[in-house]
Design an enzyme around this catalytic site. Sequence first.
Site, PDB file in Angstrom:
ATOM      1  N   CYS A 355      73.427 -33.240-100.530  1.00 33.75           N
ATOM      2  CA  CYS A 355      72.183 -33.716 -99.912  1.00 33.75           C
ATOM      3  C   CYS A 355      71.228 -32.615 -99.455  1.00 33.75           C
ATOM      4  O   CYS A 355      70.029 -32.698 -99.743  1.00 33.75           O
ATOM      5  CB  CYS A 355      72.449 -34.726 -98.804  1.00 33.75           C
ATOM      6  N   ARG A 384      85.790 -29.967-101.210  1.00 26.36           N
ATOM      7  CA  ARG A 384      86.139 -30.377 -99.848  1.00 26.36           C
ATOM      8  C   ARG A 384      87.571 -29.972 -99.577  1.00 26.36           C
ATOM      9  O   ARG A 384      88.453 -30.187-100.409  1.00 26.36           O
ATOM     10  CB  ARG A 384      85.980 -31.889 -99.703  1.00 26.36           C
ATOM     11  N   GLN A 402      80.204 -35.714-108.013  1.00 26.69           N
ATOM     12  CA  GLN A 402      79.606 -36.986-107.627  1.00 26.69           C
ATOM     13  C   GLN A 402      78.419 -37.291-108.533  1.00 26.69           C
ATOM     14  O   GLN A 402      77.690 -36.389-108.917  1.00 26.69           O
ATOM     15  CB  GLN A 402      79.083 -36.912-106.192  1.00 26.69           C
ATOM     16  N   ASP A 404      75.521 -38.189-107.813  1.00 22.01           N
ATOM     17  CA  ASP A 404      74.882 -38.217-106.508  1.00 22.01           C
ATOM     18  C   ASP A 404      73.362 -38.274-106.647  1.00 22.01           C
ATOM     19  O   ASP A 404      72.788 -37.562-107.464  1.00 22.01           O
ATOM     20  CB  ASP A 404      75.266 -36.918-105.775  1.00 22.01           C
ATOM     21  N   HIS A 406      69.667 -38.852-104.142  1.00 20.73           N
ATOM     22  CA  HIS A 406      69.033 -39.061-102.849  1.00 20.73           C
ATOM     23  C   HIS A 406      67.645 -39.607-103.096  1.00 20.73           C
ATOM     24  O   HIS A 406      66.899 -39.055-103.897  1.00 20.73           O
ATOM     25  CB  HIS A 406      69.029 -37.764-102.046  1.00 20.73           C
ATOM     26  N   LYS A 487      75.466 -48.571 -93.781  1.00 19.17           N
ATOM     27  CA  LYS A 487      76.050 -48.255 -95.072  1.00 19.17           C
ATOM     28  C   LYS A 487      76.561 -49.532 -95.706  1.00 19.17           C
ATOM     29  O   LYS A 487      77.023 -50.439 -95.029  1.00 19.17           O
ATOM     30  CB  LYS A 487      77.210 -47.288 -94.850  1.00 19.17           C
ATOM     31  N   HIS A 533      71.289 -42.069 -99.397  1.00 18.78           N
ATOM     32  CA  HIS A 533      72.309 -41.384-100.194  1.00 18.78           C
ATOM     33  C   HIS A 533      73.010 -42.457-101.007  1.00 18.78           C
ATOM     34  O   HIS A 533      73.322 -43.507-100.465  1.00 18.78           O
ATOM     35  CB  HIS A 533      73.399 -40.754 -99.323  1.00 18.78           C
TER      36      HIS A 533
END
Length: 673
Positions: A355, A384, A402, A404, A406, A487, A533
């Site tokens: 992000c 991670r 991911q 991913d 945004h 979420k 996200h």
Amino acid sequence: MPEPTIEVELPDGSRKVLAAGSTGADLAAAIGRRLAKDAVVVEVEGELVDLSRPLPDGAKVRVVVAGSDEGRQVLRHSTAHVLAQAVCALFPGARYAIGPPIADGFYYDFELPGGARFHDEDLPRIEQAMRAIVAEDQPFERAEHSVADGLEIFAAQPFKREIIEGVGALGAGDVDPELAAEAGPVVTTYRNSGSFVDLCRGPHVASTSRLGHFTLTRVAGAYWRGDEHRPQLQRIYGTAWESEEALAAHLHRLAEAERRDHRKLGAELDLFSFPDEIGSGLAVFHPKGGLVRRVMEEYSRTRHEQAGYDFVSTPHITKSQLFETSGHLDWFAEGMFPPMELDGGERYYLKPMNCPFHILIYRSRQRSYRELPMRLFEFGTVYRYEKSGVVHGLTRVRGLTQDDAHIFCARTEMREELASLLDFVLDLLGAFGLEDFYLELSTRPAGKAVGSDEEWEEATEALRSVAVAKSLDLVLDDGGGAFYGPKISVQVRDAIGRTWQMSTIQLDFQLPQRFGLEYVGADNARHRPIMIHRALFGSIERFFGVLVEHYAGAFPTWLAPVQARVLPVRDDHDASAQVLLAQLRDAGLRADCEGASEPLGARIRRGKLEKVPYLLVVGDDDVASGTVGVNVRGSDAPERGVEVAHLVARIAADAASRAVTPPIAGVDEAARA
RNA sequence: GCCCGGGUAGCUCAGUGGUAGAGCAGCGCACUCGUAAUGCGCAGGUCAGGGGUUCAAAUCCCCUCUCGGGCUCCA
């Protein structure tokens, strides 16, 4: 003078008159022999109680049978008591903590004298002792006590005393409700022999002979009250059911899950591995796994492109300042790999999230409302630092990619953006054959949270209404959202009924603030954008693992690493086989050819084990007439004499359709299910 | 990170103080075959790594790495 009677109301609204003092067991017997046999407890005015308790006059009652969810919970809970009794008999001085029913079974936590541990070899003899208790038909005898008496009864059981003290403190407001629930407002016990009594709210089956369809499954460590700073106890897990058939079915499901295990199939099908030399939780994808992964990514890219996303790319490491600004170093530091320190003292971190990088792209110049919503997408590989004990195959790793993105948008655009996003998510998951979902909505946590009430309300409501519009089950996780936004997560049920959390859509009111994001509106004033996200696969690795298990390694044709394999019967059919191979490849299919150095049966066998969707045999008849023998995965008989051009078109159509299973000639989908 | 159990050939596993084994996979040769294992042969191991005990260690002890099952957390 008539005998005194009571009257109770049954679930269907009918009423039943019974002699005064009648119990749940009496009621079940009065209704029918079969029910009397199946009954385990009775629900009285919404509360489950023992069959042996007298029913109050006028109550609404319902007999709970062993095969129901509630009935199984009681069986499991009672079986857990028998486990504790057996352990206490075999391990004198053992302290017992809690033993609740869980999904499919039960467990009980113990502390053994002298810090002793259970071993796998202990399970059979504990189980034997449990069966002896069952054979003795010991009644579960309920009793109520004052807190003081309870403390006395469990003088040698510190864990029980702690629970009782929790009950005694009820009303003080700081009691763990779960622990309080274990005992109820007064201290109740269940005794099922002279020597064994357990603290328990109940209810339980009438006697131990009602039990028996159980097995102990494993031993594990578990912290007292789930707190790693408290003593670690020894936990024994078991499974218990209402019948031998149900137990056998459960054990079969476990075996099926094991058969589908992506870690096992990953090695067997040569998809991926975890070399020790690289490190725990870090996967390498082999050619076939890499192929599947590439097809997944290409499909995802195409869909994102159609959905109006812009593609970006960002580095894997960054100076610490970025994660200081984002706040990750404050609240996520222990999930990050430790920093690399350069000569000048500058610290660099591997990124655990994408992000902040996307935010910097947004912030690279002044933004206009005309550019919104801005959707920045990346297959972002993040690292991670998962604790060593939690890494698990591809579903829990230390390096993951991911899908991913945004989304930066104005508040007025938020609702529409979320609606189209949820459509996108469900459609994409559906394309991979995952069709059975429910949604979990996590709302504003109590206490401090970033963002205005209106923003939270609007976002939460948008998520809720979109979910309702999809007529999907919506589970409310009230107050379970992060402090920075609500979420919604998509839970997927796989082919054997397990659920996995896949996609998440997360509103974020915090990062736009921390990074000072702005756009210039039509009113020529500066406004703060809202940030969403979202990851649809979640992580490609996990999604891949779930797909392997969902399909038990038999990928749909469009995803299969090898879609078709050509097998010449003899070497002299090789030329024809090569022609067929070229035609398949010209049609854009992934095909290979295995020559006749081994008998056809052996090559067929290997192809089936590799779960190739189409195994194509070329022999004398086929060379002569331009045909091929076709073995479709999932069919038990080959099709002979299929015309080549027709076959190629058929496989190509199957691949293009992204059908879940290859179509078998003459068999419709419904018949195969 | 903590508890329990593992790590022996590419895979599945046997071997509990005295010369490292089997099946499958691999390679070679022969076989040329119509739908789930053709035959023979060969090769393959620092017994996870390191240290210790012992005349002698895959085997006993210690440390590390790693895998599995849990606790906790999450994508």
